[in-house]
Design a protein around this motif. Structure first.
Motif, mmCIF file in Angstrom:
data_model
loop_
_atom_site.group_PDB
_atom_site.id
_atom_site.type_symbol
_atom_site.label_atom_id
_atom_site.label_comp_id
_atom_site.label_asym_id
_atom_site.label_seq_id
_atom_site.Cartn_x
_atom_site.Cartn_y
_atom_site.Cartn_z
ATOM 1 N N LEU A 27 0.833 -1.190 0.000
ATOM 2 C CA LEU A 27 0.000 0.000 0.000
ATOM 3 C C LEU A 27 0.874 1.249 0.000
ATOM 4 O O LEU A 27 1.629 1.472 0.938
ATOM 5 C CB LEU A 27 -0.909 0.021 1.234
ATOM 6 C CG LEU A 27 -1.917 -1.109 1.330
ATOM 7 C CD1 LEU A 27 -2.645 -1.040 2.668
ATOM 8 C CD2 LEU A 27 -2.904 -1.028 0.193
ATOM 9 N N PRO A 28 0.794 2.074 -1.035
ATOM 10 C CA PRO A 28 1.604 3.291 -1.052
ATOM 11 C C PRO A 28 1.091 4.287 -0.022
ATOM 12 O O PRO A 28 -0.124 4.364 0.223
ATOM 13 C CB PRO A 28 1.411 3.826 -2.469
ATOM 14 C CG PRO A 28 0.097 3.286 -2.904
ATOM 15 C CD PRO A 28 -0.040 1.953 -2.216
ATOM 16 N N PRO A 29 1.984 5.042 0.599
ATOM 17 C CA PRO A 29 1.522 6.049 1.559
ATOM 18 C C PRO A 29 0.738 7.147 0.842
ATOM 19 O O PRO A 29 1.096 7.568 -0.252
ATOM 20 C CB PRO A 29 2.812 6.596 2.176
ATOM 21 C CG PRO A 29 3.912 6.163 1.285
ATOM 22 C CD PRO A 29 3.432 4.997 0.488
ATOM 23 N N THR A 30 -0.347 7.574 1.462
ATOM 24 C CA THR A 30 -1.182 8.617 0.871
ATOM 25 C C THR A 30 -1.272 9.798 1.823
ATOM 26 O O THR A 30 -0.943 9.690 3.009
ATOM 27 C CB THR A 30 -2.596 8.099 0.576
ATOM 28 O OG1 THR A 30 -3.190 7.650 1.790
ATOM 29 C CG2 THR A 30 -2.578 6.975 -0.449
ATOM 30 N N ALA A 31 -1.730 10.917 1.284
ATOM 31 C CA ALA A 31 -1.913 12.128 2.083
ATOM 32 C C ALA A 31 -3.242 12.764 1.699
ATOM 33 O O ALA A 31 -3.592 12.801 0.520
ATOM 34 C CB ALA A 31 -0.772 13.094 1.837
ATOM 35 N N ARG A 32 -3.952 13.260 2.688
ATOM 36 C CA ARG A 32 -5.182 14.028 2.419
ATOM 37 C C ARG A 32 -4.774 15.491 2.351
ATOM 38 O O ARG A 32 -4.159 16.014 3.280
ATOM 39 C CB ARG A 32 -6.193 13.808 3.536
ATOM 40 C CG ARG A 32 -6.834 12.461 3.481
ATOM 41 C CD ARG A 32 -8.005 12.388 4.454
ATOM 42 N NE ARG A 32 -8.764 11.188 4.224
ATOM 43 C CZ ARG A 32 -8.646 10.095 4.969
ATOM 44 N NH1 ARG A 32 -7.821 10.079 5.974
ATOM 45 N NH2 ARG A 32 -9.367 9.030 4.690
ATOM 46 N N VAL A 33 -5.120 16.125 1.255
ATOM 47 C CA VAL A 33 -4.711 17.507 1.042
ATOM 48 C C VAL A 33 -5.867 18.337 0.501
ATOM 49 O O VAL A 33 -6.860 17.804 0.024
ATOM 50 C CB VAL A 33 -3.528 17.616 0.043
ATOM 51 C CG1 VAL A 33 -2.308 16.901 0.572
ATOM 52 C CG2 VAL A 33 -3.901 17.093 -1.320
ATOM 53 N N VAL A 34 -5.701 19.654 0.599
ATOM 54 C CA VAL A 34 -6.576 20.596 -0.084
ATOM 55 C C VAL A 34 -5.733 21.200 -1.199
ATOM 56 O O VAL A 34 -4.714 21.835 -0.944
ATOM 57 C CB VAL A 34 -7.091 21.700 0.860
ATOM 58 C CG1 VAL A 34 -7.925 22.704 0.096
ATOM 59 C CG2 VAL A 34 -7.879 21.093 2.004
ATOM 60 N N ARG A 35 -6.140 20.927 -2.426
ATOM 61 C CA ARG A 35 -5.417 21.436 -3.597
ATOM 62 C C ARG A 35 -6.445 22.108 -4.493
ATOM 63 O O ARG A 35 -7.441 21.507 -4.865
ATOM 64 C CB ARG A 35 -4.733 20.288 -4.334
ATOM 65 C CG ARG A 35 -3.932 20.733 -5.544
ATOM 66 C CD ARG A 35 -3.344 19.561 -6.274
ATOM 67 N NE ARG A 35 -2.179 19.044 -5.557
ATOM 68 C CZ ARG A 35 -1.477 17.993 -5.969
ATOM 69 N NH1 ARG A 35 -1.821 17.349 -7.065
ATOM 70 N NH2 ARG A 35 -0.431 17.586 -5.270
ATOM 71 N N ASP A 36 -6.194 23.359 -4.823
ATOM 72 C CA ASP A 36 -7.131 24.143 -5.639
ATOM 73 C C ASP A 36 -8.514 24.175 -5.004
ATOM 74 O O ASP A 36 -9.535 24.024 -5.678
ATOM 75 C CB ASP A 36 -7.211 23.594 -7.066
ATOM 76 C CG ASP A 36 -5.881 23.650 -7.795
ATOM 77 O OD1 ASP A 36 -5.114 24.598 -7.538
ATOM 78 O OD2 ASP A 36 -5.611 22.743 -8.599
ATOM 79 N N GLU A 37 -8.545 24.331 -3.683
ATOM 80 C CA GLU A 37 -9.769 24.433 -2.889
ATOM 81 C C GLU A 37 -10.632 23.169 -2.927
ATOM 82 O O GLU A 37 -11.840 23.212 -2.683
ATOM 83 C CB GLU A 37 -10.581 25.657 -3.309
ATOM 84 C CG GLU A 37 -9.843 26.959 -3.089
ATOM 85 C CD GLU A 37 -10.672 28.174 -3.489
ATOM 86 O OE1 GLU A 37 -11.886 28.028 -3.732
ATOM 87 O OE2 GLU A 37 -10.091 29.260 -3.544
ATOM 88 N N VAL A 38 -10.019 22.027 -3.255
ATOM 89 C CA VAL A 38 -10.730 20.750 -3.294
ATOM 90 C C VAL A 38 -9.984 19.749 -2.420
ATOM 91 O O VAL A 38 -8.774 19.578 -2.569
ATOM 92 C CB VAL A 38 -10.818 20.212 -4.747
ATOM 93 C CG1 VAL A 38 -11.474 18.851 -4.774
ATOM 94 C CG2 VAL A 38 -11.553 21.191 -5.640
ATOM 95 N N ARG A 39 -10.713 19.111 -1.504
ATOM 96 C CA ARG A 39 -10.091 18.067 -0.681
ATOM 97 C C ARG A 39 -9.961 16.803 -1.493
ATOM 98 O O ARG A 39 -10.904 16.381 -2.166
ATOM 99 C CB ARG A 39 -10.931 17.762 0.550
ATOM 100 C CG ARG A 39 -10.728 18.716 1.663
ATOM 101 C CD ARG A 39 -11.418 18.207 2.904
ATOM 102 N NE ARG A 39 -11.178 19.158 3.974
ATOM 103 C CZ ARG A 39 -11.256 18.876 5.246
ATOM 104 N NH1 ARG A 39 -11.610 17.662 5.608
ATOM 105 N NH2 ARG A 39 -11.009 19.777 6.146
ATOM 106 N N CYS A 40 -8.772 16.185 -1.439
ATOM 107 C CA CYS A 40 -8.562 14.928 -2.153
ATOM 108 C C CYS A 40 -7.484 14.121 -1.444
ATOM 109 O O CYS A 40 -6.772 14.626 -0.589
ATOM 110 C CB CYS A 40 -8.186 15.181 -3.617
ATOM 111 S SG CYS A 40 -6.764 16.236 -3.837
ATOM 112 N N GLU A 41 -7.410 12.865 -1.782
ATOM 113 C CA GLU A 41 -6.374 11.987 -1.233
ATOM 114 C C GLU A 41 -5.450 11.612 -2.384
ATOM 115 O O GLU A 41 -5.886 11.097 -3.413
ATOM 116 C CB GLU A 41 -6.996 10.738 -0.616
ATOM 117 C CG GLU A 41 -5.992 9.894 0.117
ATOM 118 C CD GLU A 41 -6.652 8.862 1.013
ATOM 119 O OE1 GLU A 41 -5.999 7.842 1.274
ATOM 120 O OE2 GLU A 41 -7.791 9.082 1.451
#
Length: 71
Positions: A27-41
């Motif tokens: 399982l690759p490590p993931t991060a939850r981020v806000v990019r361009d005002e959109v939350r995504c993983e």
């Protein structure tokens, strides 16, 4: 009999821990981020400067994160 049962339980627990560690490699490590005002993983390797990291209290941040002071 109780000691034998405890021994089996300990052995199963150790085997389960090794199985989880082996699966974590896939399982690759993931991060939850806000990019361009959109939350995504996203994959941690795809983090770029400007991403806002969303961190839960129980989660460890990806190693690629540098702490920046807000001005």
């Amino acid at each position: 009999m109780i000691l034998l049962n405890a021994g089996f339980a300990f052995a199963q627990e150790m085997q389960a821990e090794r199985a989880v560690e082996a699966l974590a490699v896939f399982l690759p490590p993931t991060a939850r981020v806000v990019r361009d005002e959109v939350r995504c993983e996203i994959a941690a390797k795809d983090l770029v400067p400007g991403d806002i990291l969303v961190v839960r209290s129980s989660a460890a941040p990806p190693a690629a994160v540098a702490r920046q002071k807000r001005s």
